[in-house]
Write an enzyme that holds these catalytic residues in place. Structure first.
Site, PDB file in Angstrom:
ATOM      1  N   SER A  21       0.772  -1.234   0.032  1.00  0.00           N
ATOM      2  CA  SER A  21       0.012   0.096  -0.224  1.00  0.00           C
ATOM      3  C   SER A  21       0.805   1.130  -0.022  1.00  0.00           C
ATOM      4  O   SER A  21       0.211   2.559  -0.365  1.00  0.00           O
ATOM      5  CB  SER A  21      -1.001  -0.062   1.055  1.00  0.00           C
ATOM      6  OG  SER A  21      -0.059   0.053   2.407  1.00  0.00           O
ATOM      7  N   HIS A  51      -5.833  -4.373  -0.302  1.00  0.00           N
ATOM      8  CA  HIS A  51      -5.923  -3.411  -1.355  1.00  0.00           C
ATOM      9  C   HIS A  51      -6.064  -3.898  -2.814  1.00  0.00           C
ATOM     10  O   HIS A  51      -6.052  -2.911  -3.678  1.00  0.00           O
ATOM     11  CB  HIS A  51      -4.660  -2.559  -1.113  1.00  0.00           C
ATOM     12  CG  HIS A  51      -4.351  -1.630  -0.245  1.00  0.00           C
ATOM     13  ND1 HIS A  51      -4.825  -0.524  -0.115  1.00  0.00           N
ATOM     14  CD2 HIS A  51      -3.746  -1.841   1.133  1.00  0.00           C
ATOM     15  CE1 HIS A  51      -4.683  -0.103   1.105  1.00  0.00           C
ATOM     16  NE2 HIS A  51      -3.917  -0.668   1.752  1.00  0.00           N
ATOM     17  N   LYS A  83     -12.239  -1.798   3.066  1.00  0.00           N
ATOM     18  CA  LYS A  83     -11.661  -0.918   2.087  1.00  0.00           C
ATOM     19  C   LYS A  83     -12.548  -0.927   0.898  1.00  0.00           C
ATOM     20  O   LYS A  83     -13.634  -0.173   1.108  1.00  0.00           O
ATOM     21  CB  LYS A  83     -10.392  -1.466   1.650  1.00  0.00           C
ATOM     22  CG  LYS A  83      -9.347  -1.288   2.835  1.00  0.00           C
ATOM     23  CD  LYS A  83      -7.964  -1.716   2.571  1.00  0.00           C
ATOM     24  CE  LYS A  83      -6.902  -1.084   3.741  1.00  0.00           C
ATOM     25  NZ  LYS A  83      -6.193  -2.139   4.306  1.00  0.00           N
TER      26      LYS A  83
HETATM   27  C1  LIG Z   1      -5.796  -2.630   5.688  1.00  0.00           C
HETATM   28  C2  LIG Z   1      -4.790  -3.673   5.694  1.00  0.00           C
HETATM   29  C3  LIG Z   1      -5.008  -4.780   6.761  1.00  0.00           C
HETATM   30  C4  LIG Z   1      -6.072  -4.707   7.792  1.00  0.00           C
HETATM   31  O1  LIG Z   1      -7.115  -4.764   7.543  1.00  0.00           O
HETATM   32  P1  LIG Z   1      -8.512  -4.349   8.631  1.00  0.00           P
HETATM   33  O2  LIG Z   1      -9.664  -5.098   8.141  1.00  0.00           O
HETATM   34  O3  LIG Z   1      -8.519  -2.928   8.662  1.00  0.00           O
HETATM   35  O4  LIG Z   1      -7.820  -4.820   9.925  1.00  0.00           O
HETATM   36  C5  LIG Z   1      -4.084  -5.973   6.567  1.00  0.00           C
HETATM   37  N1  LIG Z   1      -3.470  -5.922   5.553  1.00  0.00           N
HETATM   38  C6  LIG Z   1      -3.183  -5.200   4.705  1.00  0.00           C
HETATM   39  C7  LIG Z   1      -2.165  -5.586   3.379  1.00  0.00           C
HETATM   40  C8  LIG Z   1      -4.105  -4.051   4.678  1.00  0.00           C
HETATM   41  O5  LIG Z   1      -3.759  -3.285   3.506  1.00  0.00           O
END
Ligand SMILES: *Cc1c(COP(=O)(O)O)cnc(C)c1O
Length: 404
Positions: A192, A220, A251
């Site tokens: 990210s 992502h 997301k």
């Molecule tokens: C956002 C993210 C997480 C965490 O996700 P949540 O559901 O907000 O806990 C885990 N791994 C990656 C690669 C992320 O971008």
């Protein structure tokens, strides 16, 4: 001991190092535009890739979830925290990502914390065993913490250089004759900070050749990568060939919260028995389950939302480069605008907000020294006018600060 002094001293250090994380309170819902300081500004900092965070259909799904199934479950899944909608959501996700089954967690952070320890800390028919996990150097914090929960006595951890398949193959070769039980390769699907994709097609091949289990965190990528948003496996033409996929509902898919792991029927059934964040933590509430079901159904029936995101992304990437800004090239809606020093990124972010654009700066230690940047995130919620207005502000502020 004066504990509070310890904390306040450390906070001073954080301030002095220019790494203090400020929170800005939004005065309304998350959309292509948001309300901040009584002004409507263009949002370029959200993971709201498909604009579903405030979509009427998703909101309605959430409200119906409450109406029909109540507010909370006051339970973990196996006591009385499983409703028919939880099973429906798991099935929908599994079909969408191409795995036999799916298990829900309260977040992807929890899912990643759960996965590795659930496998490696259990004997599962072995009295003496060792497992090994190969992990990309830039994997998400939740994978790093997940690996910390694996017992050292039984788990070897080997870090390979970021997306470096040659390096991964070298260390796999060194381990070839070792008598491991599980060999697991773990990678983010999309990283990210850079918006770059892991070489998933190569990882699938390498995992197969080495009898390793491939674990991909597609947070992502879900709703973003591939023609219909099914993630990195669709993008790389290996749909259905990743052993284990973790992802988030926080997301692109609605943006509320919730995470999951997808894999074989047996693996998922095993995780329901053995993973501690699943067994000892509350079940996802009906509003979020209802909203997530609505979001996924919307995505499945309207892949044009994904094309819109991809079109918006290509447009912004092209135009911001033409203005003279340096970006990391790629295809992902994470567009890092490279600025060098932390002060520049900080100043630019503040100035852009004055020009009605909300975007955050990232600098050391989140990214390497001298690589401070603004991380722009494009959404299907943006109209062409939103993007043009944002680009105008980038031009004005970029000139004012002498960047372009
Ligand atoms: C956002 C993210 C997480 C965490 O996700 P949540 O559901 O907000 O806990 C885990 N791994 C990656 C690669 C992320 O971008």
């Amino acid at each position: 001991m004066n504990y509070n002094k310890l904390f306040s001293d450390e906070l001073k250090n954080i301030h002095n190092a220019n790494t203090f994380k400020y929170e800005t309170a939004l005065e309304g819902p998350q959309d292509g535009k948001v309300r901040v300081n009584k002004k409507n500004v263009i949002m370029l900092a959200a993971n709201n890739y498909l604009g579903m965070s405030n979509n009427p259909i998703v909101r309605k799904g959430a409200i119906n979830g409450i109406k029909k199934y109540g507010y909370g479950l006051a339970s973990v899944r196996f006591l009385c925290g499983t409703q028919t909608i939880h099973l429906e959501l798991e099935k929908l996700i599994a079909e969408f990502i191409g795995t036999e089954d799916v298990i829900l967690f309260s977040s992807c952070f929890a899912a990643n914390n759960a996965f590795f320890a659930s496998l490696t800390n259990e004997k599962i028919g072995f009295d003496n065993y060792r497992d090994v996990i190969y992990t990309d150097q830039l994997n998400h914090a939740s994978i790093i913490d997940g690996l910390r929960l694996c017992k050292q006595e039984t788990t070897d951890k080997r870090i390979y250089r970021h997306a470096d398949m040659k390096h991964l193959q070298e260390i796999l070769k060194e381990d070839k004759t070792k008598n491991y039980r599980f060999r697991i390769i773990a990678s983010d699907g999309v990283f990210s900070m850079e918006g770059d994709l892991a070489p998933i097609d190569k990882l699938v091949k390498i995992a197969k050749e080495n009898s390793a289990l491939l674990f991909v965190d597609d947070c992502h990528a879900l709703g973003v990568c591939g023609k219909t948003g099914r993630g990195t496996s669709e993008h790389f033409n290996v749909f259905g060939k990743i052993d284990v996929i973790s992802g988030t509902l926080g997301k692109a898919i609605g943006g509320a919260l919730g995470g999951f792991i997808g894999g074989s029927k047996d693996l998922i059934a095993f995780l329901r028995q053995k993973s501690r964040p699943y067994t000892f933590s509350n079940s996802i509430p009906p509003a979020v389950v209802g909203g997530s079901i609505a979001a996924l159904k919307l995505l499945k029936s309207k892949p044009s939302i994904v094309s819109k995101l991809q079109k918006n992304t290509a447009y912004f990437r092209k135009k911001i480069s033409e203005l003279g800004f340096t970006i990391i090239p790629g295809i992902h809606p994470v567009v890092p605008v490279m600025l060098g020093e932390a002060e520049v990124a900080q100043k630019m972010s503040q100035e852009l907000l004055k020009h009605r654009v909300y975007v955050k700066g990232l600098w050391f230690p989140v990214v390497p020294k001298g690589e401070a940047r603004l991380r722009v995130q494009i959404s299907a919620a943006h109209s062409k006018k939103n993007l043009d207005d944002a680009l105008k502000s980038f031009k004005v502020v970029g000139r004012k600060l002498g960047i372009i």
